[in-house]
Each structure stands twice: as C-alpha cells, then as structure tokens.
Motif scaffolding. Sequence first.
Motif, PDB file in Angstrom:
ATOM      1  N   GLY A  73      14.791  33.145 -10.425  1.00 19.97           N
ATOM      2  CA  GLY A  73      15.148  31.395 -10.292  1.00 19.97           C
ATOM      3  C   GLY A  73      16.421  30.364 -11.052  1.00 19.97           C
ATOM      4  O   GLY A  73      17.109  29.884 -10.306  1.00 19.97           O
ATOM      5  N   ALA A  74      16.194  30.843 -11.870  1.00 20.28           N
ATOM      6  CA  ALA A  74      16.748  30.117 -13.073  1.00 20.28           C
ATOM      7  C   ALA A  74      18.580  30.534 -12.976  1.00 20.28           C
ATOM      8  O   ALA A  74      19.175  29.996 -12.738  1.00 20.28           O
ATOM      9  N   ALA A  75      18.639  31.356 -13.028  1.00 20.26           N
ATOM     10  CA  ALA A  75      19.849  32.591 -12.424  1.00 20.26           C
ATOM     11  C   ALA A  75      20.145  31.939 -10.833  1.00 20.26           C
ATOM     12  O   ALA A  75      21.352  31.661 -10.746  1.00 20.26           O
ATOM     13  N   GLY A  76      19.607  32.151 -10.234  1.00 24.35           N
ATOM     14  CA  GLY A  76      20.311  31.378  -8.709  1.00 24.35           C
ATOM     15  C   GLY A  76      20.330  29.821  -8.690  1.00 24.35           C
ATOM     16  O   GLY A  76      20.948  29.628  -8.019  1.00 24.35           O
ATOM     17  N   LEU A  77      19.694  29.633  -9.279  1.00 20.92           N
ATOM     18  CA  LEU A  77      20.234  28.128  -9.483  1.00 20.92           C
ATOM     19  C   LEU A  77      21.786  27.219 -10.334  1.00 20.92           C
ATOM     20  O   LEU A  77      21.117  27.180 -10.005  1.00 20.92           O
ATOM     21  N   THR A  78      21.389  28.033 -11.376  1.00 26.10           N
ATOM     22  CA  THR A  78      22.473  28.006 -12.105  1.00 26.10           C
ATOM     23  C   THR A  78      23.834  28.522 -10.983  1.00 26.10           C
ATOM     24  O   THR A  78      24.777  27.287 -11.312  1.00 26.10           O
ATOM     25  N   GLU A  79      23.710  29.682 -10.818  1.00 23.19           N
ATOM     26  CA  GLU A  79      24.725  29.816  -9.525  1.00 23.19           C
ATOM     27  C   GLU A  79      24.844  29.169  -8.273  1.00 23.19           C
ATOM     28  O   GLU A  79      26.323  28.510  -7.935  1.00 23.19           O
ATOM     29  N   PHE A  80      24.143  28.523  -7.620  1.00 22.40           N
ATOM     30  CA  PHE A  80      23.732  27.912  -6.033  1.00 22.40           C
ATOM     31  C   PHE A  80      23.869  26.277  -6.773  1.00 22.40           C
ATOM     32  O   PHE A  80      25.991  25.677  -6.205  1.00 22.40           O
ATOM     33  N   ALA A  81      23.461  25.573  -7.735  1.00 20.76           N
ATOM     34  CA  ALA A  81      23.583  24.150  -8.028  1.00 20.76           C
ATOM     35  C   ALA A  81      24.614  24.175  -8.919  1.00 20.76           C
ATOM     36  O   ALA A  81      25.308  22.816  -8.446  1.00 20.76           O
ATOM     37  N   GLY A  82      24.876  24.826  -9.543  1.00 20.22           N
ATOM     38  CA  GLY A  82      26.090  24.997 -11.112  1.00 20.22           C
ATOM     39  C   GLY A  82      27.259  25.008  -9.903  1.00 20.22           C
ATOM     40  O   GLY A  82      28.019  24.728 -10.273  1.00 20.22           O
ATOM     41  N   GLY A  83      27.312  26.121  -8.742  1.00 24.34           N
ATOM     42  CA  GLY A  83      28.639  26.250  -8.191  1.00 24.34           C
ATOM     43  C   GLY A  83      29.578  25.316  -7.387  1.00 24.34           C
ATOM     44  O   GLY A  83      29.863  24.769  -7.566  1.00 24.34           O
ATOM     45  N   LEU A  84      27.768  25.098  -6.561  1.00 20.80           N
ATOM     46  CA  LEU A  84      27.958  23.532  -5.812  1.00 20.80           C
ATOM     47  C   LEU A  84      29.038  22.310  -6.843  1.00 20.80           C
ATOM     48  O   LEU A  84      29.684  21.582  -6.743  1.00 20.80           O
ATOM     49  N   PHE A  85      27.987  22.437  -8.439  1.00 18.66           N
ATOM     50  CA  PHE A  85      28.421  21.064  -9.078  1.00 18.66           C
ATOM     51  C   PHE A  85      30.558  21.295 -10.003  1.00 18.66           C
ATOM     52  O   PHE A  85      31.005  20.625  -9.674  1.00 18.66           O
ATOM     53  N   LEU A  90      30.949  17.832 -10.788  1.00 22.20           N
ATOM     54  CA  LEU A  90      30.026  16.450 -11.072  1.00 22.20           C
ATOM     55  C   LEU A  90      29.716  17.414 -11.580  1.00 22.20           C
ATOM     56  O   LEU A  90      28.542  18.615 -12.397  1.00 22.20           O
ATOM     57  N   LEU A  91      29.228  16.723 -13.604  1.00 20.86           N
ATOM     58  CA  LEU A  91      28.042  17.540 -14.210  1.00 20.86           C
ATOM     59  C   LEU A  91      29.198  18.634 -14.720  1.00 20.86           C
ATOM     60  O   LEU A  91      28.669  19.561 -15.113  1.00 20.86           O
ATOM     61  N   THR A  92      29.960  17.985 -14.878  1.00 19.92           N
ATOM     62  CA  THR A  92      30.864  19.641 -14.356  1.00 19.92           C
ATOM     63  C   THR A  92      31.159  20.148 -15.961  1.00 19.92           C
ATOM     64  O   THR A  92      30.919  21.336 -16.452  1.00 19.92           O
ATOM     65  N   ARG A  93      31.272  19.769 -17.453  1.00 25.41           N
ATOM     66  CA  ARG A  93      31.111  20.677 -18.535  1.00 25.41           C
ATOM     67  C   ARG A  93      29.668  20.646 -18.446  1.00 25.41           C
ATOM     68  O   ARG A  93      28.966  22.172 -19.000  1.00 25.41           O
ATOM     69  N   LEU A  94      28.558  20.353 -17.655  1.00 27.00           N
ATOM     70  CA  LEU A  94      27.178  20.925 -17.977  1.00 27.00           C
ATOM     71  C   LEU A  94      27.156  21.842 -17.343  1.00 27.00           C
ATOM     72  O   LEU A  94      26.598  23.171 -17.671  1.00 27.00           O
ATOM     73  N   SER A  95      27.423  22.211 -15.858  1.00 23.87           N
ATOM     74  CA  SER A  95      27.618  23.161 -15.248  1.00 23.87           C
ATOM     75  C   SER A  95      27.983  24.496 -15.396  1.00 23.87           C
ATOM     76  O   SER A  95      27.832  25.269 -15.621  1.00 23.87           O
ATOM     77  N   ALA A  96      28.813  23.949 -16.046  1.00 23.01           N
ATOM     78  CA  ALA A  96      30.180  25.078 -16.810  1.00 23.01           C
ATOM     79  C   ALA A  96      29.255  25.906 -17.609  1.00 23.01           C
ATOM     80  O   ALA A  96      29.777  27.298 -17.341  1.00 23.01           O
ATOM     81  N   ALA A  97      29.276  25.147 -18.735  1.00 18.67           N
ATOM     82  CA  ALA A  97      28.213  25.439 -19.350  1.00 18.67           C
ATOM     83  C   ALA A  97      27.075  26.782 -19.721  1.00 18.67           C
ATOM     84  O   ALA A  97      26.798  27.421 -19.943  1.00 18.67           O
TER      85      ALA A  97
END
Length: 154
Positions: A73-85, A90-97
């Motif tokens: 779930g953590a990996a999927g959420l990072t890729e899915f939501a982080g990718g969208l962000f 949006l929250l670019t640096r946090l998502s990229a980190a």
Amino acid sequence: MTNTTINTTPAGSDVLADADTLSWTLIRVAAGLTLVPHGAQKLFGWFGGYGLNGTGQFFEEALGLAPGILFAGAAGLTEFAGGLFLALGLLTRLSAAAVVALMAYAAFAVHLGNGFFWTDGGFEYPLLWGVVALAIAIRGGGKLSVDHKIGWKF
C-alpha cells in the motif's frame, strides 16, 4: 538630457528561459505520469497488476516485507498519488522525496542482486527514476506547477 536604457539581456534569453521552463515541466509531468500506472497496478490491479492483496502477498513472501499489504500500500500510494502530485507540481518536493526513498529501496534492496539491466530484473529502472525524482526534489516544481501558482515552496 535624454535617459537612454541599454538592454543588456542577451538576444534570445526569453526563448531560452521559456524552453527551460517547458523542458523542466515535461520532465516532471512525464516522470509523474510514468509512476501512476505502476501504483495503479499495486493498489487496484489495473494494467495487469495484482492489486493490493496480490502485491502484498508478493512483498511478504518474496521480499520479506511484513506485513506485505502495508508495504504494498505504501509503495502503491507513493507511485500513484506521488506520481499524480509530481505531474501536477503539487507538494512537489515532498512527493519527489517519497519517490526517491521508494526507488532507492527498490534499486538497492530488491533489484541490485539481479545486475544492472532492467530486462534481467536489475536496478536500472528504479535507479533512473530515483535520480529523476531527486533532481525534482532539489529543483522543485518550476514555474508551471500548482506549487508555484499558489506560492508554496514544496
């Protein structure tokens, strides 16, 4: 006496600045949108993925990550939501980190033993996307990002 303004800006600098803004946006959006389907595979079973339960089982049994469903779930959420962000800026640096951390783990803990080439299950792909995400984390979303439009420095 006449006031004369001398333009010291090199010819074409506006074009180069516009190209820089556009090229950075293309990198950020492409990186983000490339991650989204990978997250959708893990979370929802889309695009031939196994969904959260199947991916969680794989994470636990093959990778030793327990509880597997939590790590999947953590990996999927990072890729899915982080990718969208990332795509939106949006929250670019946090998502990229978050993407950097995920890809570093994937490259060095999961794929390193398979060599370099992705075609052999190697670390090439997660390393590349981790480095791209690191560059985004350092530079931020750029002028054509939601962050920039609302004045956030994320």
